[in-house]
Design a protein around this motif. Structure first.
Motif, PDB file in Angstrom:
ATOM      1  N   GLU A 159      -1.032  -0.582  -1.545  1.00  0.00           N
ATOM      2  CA  GLU A 159      -0.765   0.028  -0.240  1.00  0.00           C
ATOM      3  C   GLU A 159       0.659  -0.269   0.231  1.00  0.00           C
ATOM      4  O   GLU A 159       1.349   0.611   0.744  1.00  0.00           O
ATOM      5  CB  GLU A 159      -1.782  -0.469   0.794  1.00  0.00           C
ATOM      6  CG  GLU A 159      -3.200   0.007   0.535  1.00  0.00           C
ATOM      7  CD  GLU A 159      -3.941  -0.797  -0.537  1.00  0.00           C
ATOM      8  OE1 GLU A 159      -3.516  -1.928  -0.884  1.00  0.00           O
ATOM      9  OE2 GLU A 159      -4.941  -0.278  -1.054  1.00  0.00           O
ATOM     10  N   SER A 160       1.111  -1.491   0.034  1.00  0.00           N
ATOM     11  CA  SER A 160       2.481  -1.849   0.400  1.00  0.00           C
ATOM     12  C   SER A 160       3.484  -1.098  -0.462  1.00  0.00           C
ATOM     13  O   SER A 160       4.535  -0.672   0.020  1.00  0.00           O
ATOM     14  CB  SER A 160       2.701  -3.358   0.266  1.00  0.00           C
ATOM     15  OG  SER A 160       1.864  -4.059   1.152  1.00  0.00           O
TER      16      SER A 160
ATOM     17  N   MET B  28      -6.922  -8.519  -8.856  1.00  0.00           N
ATOM     18  CA  MET B  28      -6.162  -7.381  -8.369  1.00  0.00           C
ATOM     19  C   MET B  28      -4.911  -7.139  -9.222  1.00  0.00           C
ATOM     20  O   MET B  28      -4.278  -8.080  -9.689  1.00  0.00           O
ATOM     21  CB  MET B  28      -5.737  -7.652  -6.923  1.00  0.00           C
ATOM     22  CG  MET B  28      -4.899  -6.544  -6.309  1.00  0.00           C
ATOM     23  SD  MET B  28      -4.184  -6.969  -4.708  1.00  0.00           S
ATOM     24  CE  MET B  28      -5.634  -7.231  -3.737  1.00  0.00           C
ATOM     25  N   SER B  29      -4.551  -5.865  -9.393  1.00  0.00           N
ATOM     26  CA  SER B  29      -3.285  -5.511 -10.032  1.00  0.00           C
ATOM     27  C   SER B  29      -2.216  -5.444  -8.954  1.00  0.00           C
ATOM     28  O   SER B  29      -2.450  -4.918  -7.865  1.00  0.00           O
ATOM     29  CB  SER B  29      -3.386  -4.161 -10.732  1.00  0.00           C
ATOM     30  OG  SER B  29      -4.270  -4.230 -11.811  1.00  0.00           O
ATOM     31  N   LEU B  30      -1.051  -5.978  -9.268  1.00  0.00           N
ATOM     32  CA  LEU B  30       0.063  -5.975  -8.332  1.00  0.00           C
ATOM     33  C   LEU B  30       1.298  -5.386  -8.999  1.00  0.00           C
ATOM     34  O   LEU B  30       1.410  -5.371 -10.228  1.00  0.00           O
ATOM     35  CB  LEU B  30       0.377  -7.401  -7.872  1.00  0.00           C
ATOM     36  CG  LEU B  30      -0.718  -8.125  -7.104  1.00  0.00           C
ATOM     37  CD1 LEU B  30      -0.339  -9.589  -6.905  1.00  0.00           C
ATOM     38  CD2 LEU B  30      -0.984  -7.455  -5.772  1.00  0.00           C
TER      39      LEU B  30
ATOM     40  N   ASP C 169       0.978  -5.319  -3.217  1.00  0.00           N
ATOM     41  CA  ASP C 169      -0.263  -4.587  -3.432  1.00  0.00           C
ATOM     42  C   ASP C 169       0.017  -3.078  -3.426  1.00  0.00           C
ATOM     43  O   ASP C 169       1.095  -2.638  -3.001  1.00  0.00           O
ATOM     44  CB  ASP C 169      -1.262  -4.949  -2.336  1.00  0.00           C
ATOM     45  CG  ASP C 169      -0.728  -4.586  -0.971  1.00  0.00           C
ATOM     46  OD1 ASP C 169      -1.106  -3.527  -0.452  1.00  0.00           O
ATOM     47  OD2 ASP C 169       0.113  -5.348  -0.427  1.00  0.00           O
TER      48      ASP C 169
ATOM     49  N   ASP D  52       5.753  -9.653  -5.333  1.00  0.00           N
ATOM     50  CA  ASP D  52       4.492  -9.155  -5.890  1.00  0.00           C
ATOM     51  C   ASP D  52       3.791  -8.443  -4.747  1.00  0.00           C
ATOM     52  O   ASP D  52       3.420  -9.083  -3.753  1.00  0.00           O
ATOM     53  CB  ASP D  52       3.620 -10.295  -6.414  1.00  0.00           C
ATOM     54  CG  ASP D  52       4.170 -10.907  -7.697  1.00  0.00           C
ATOM     55  OD1 ASP D  52       5.014 -10.271  -8.349  1.00  0.00           O
ATOM     56  OD2 ASP D  52       3.747 -12.019  -8.045  1.00  0.00           O
TER      57      ASP D  52
END
Length: 71
Positions: A52-53, A31-33, A50, A48
């Motif tokens: 959506e956050s 995943m990219s963060l 995501d 770090d």
């Protein structure tokens, strides 16, 4: 190993904190963060988060900033 891409870096006028935004791409298709690094003198705070956050955080900050324009 993760690949880190710089996105933005700026200094907050009050308090002189340095804020740096980076994209973290994990190897092997991870995943990219979004990494948020806040430097206060010698101390670092790192988040770090995501996508959506990041959207929720950005929307809340934008709502607050727009509410300050009217004052």
């Amino acid at each position: 190993m993760a690949e880190i891409t710089a996105l933005a870096k700026f200094k907050v006028p009050l308090g002189s904190q340095e804020i740096e935004l980076q994209q973290i791409d994990h190897a092997e298709g991870g995943m990219s963060l979004l990494r948020i690094r806040i430097r206060e003198g010698k101390r670092f705070t790192i988040f770090d988060i995501d996508p959506e956050s990041a959207e929720q955080w950005a929307a809340a900050m934008q709502t607050w900033a727009k509410s300050q324009e009217r004052k």
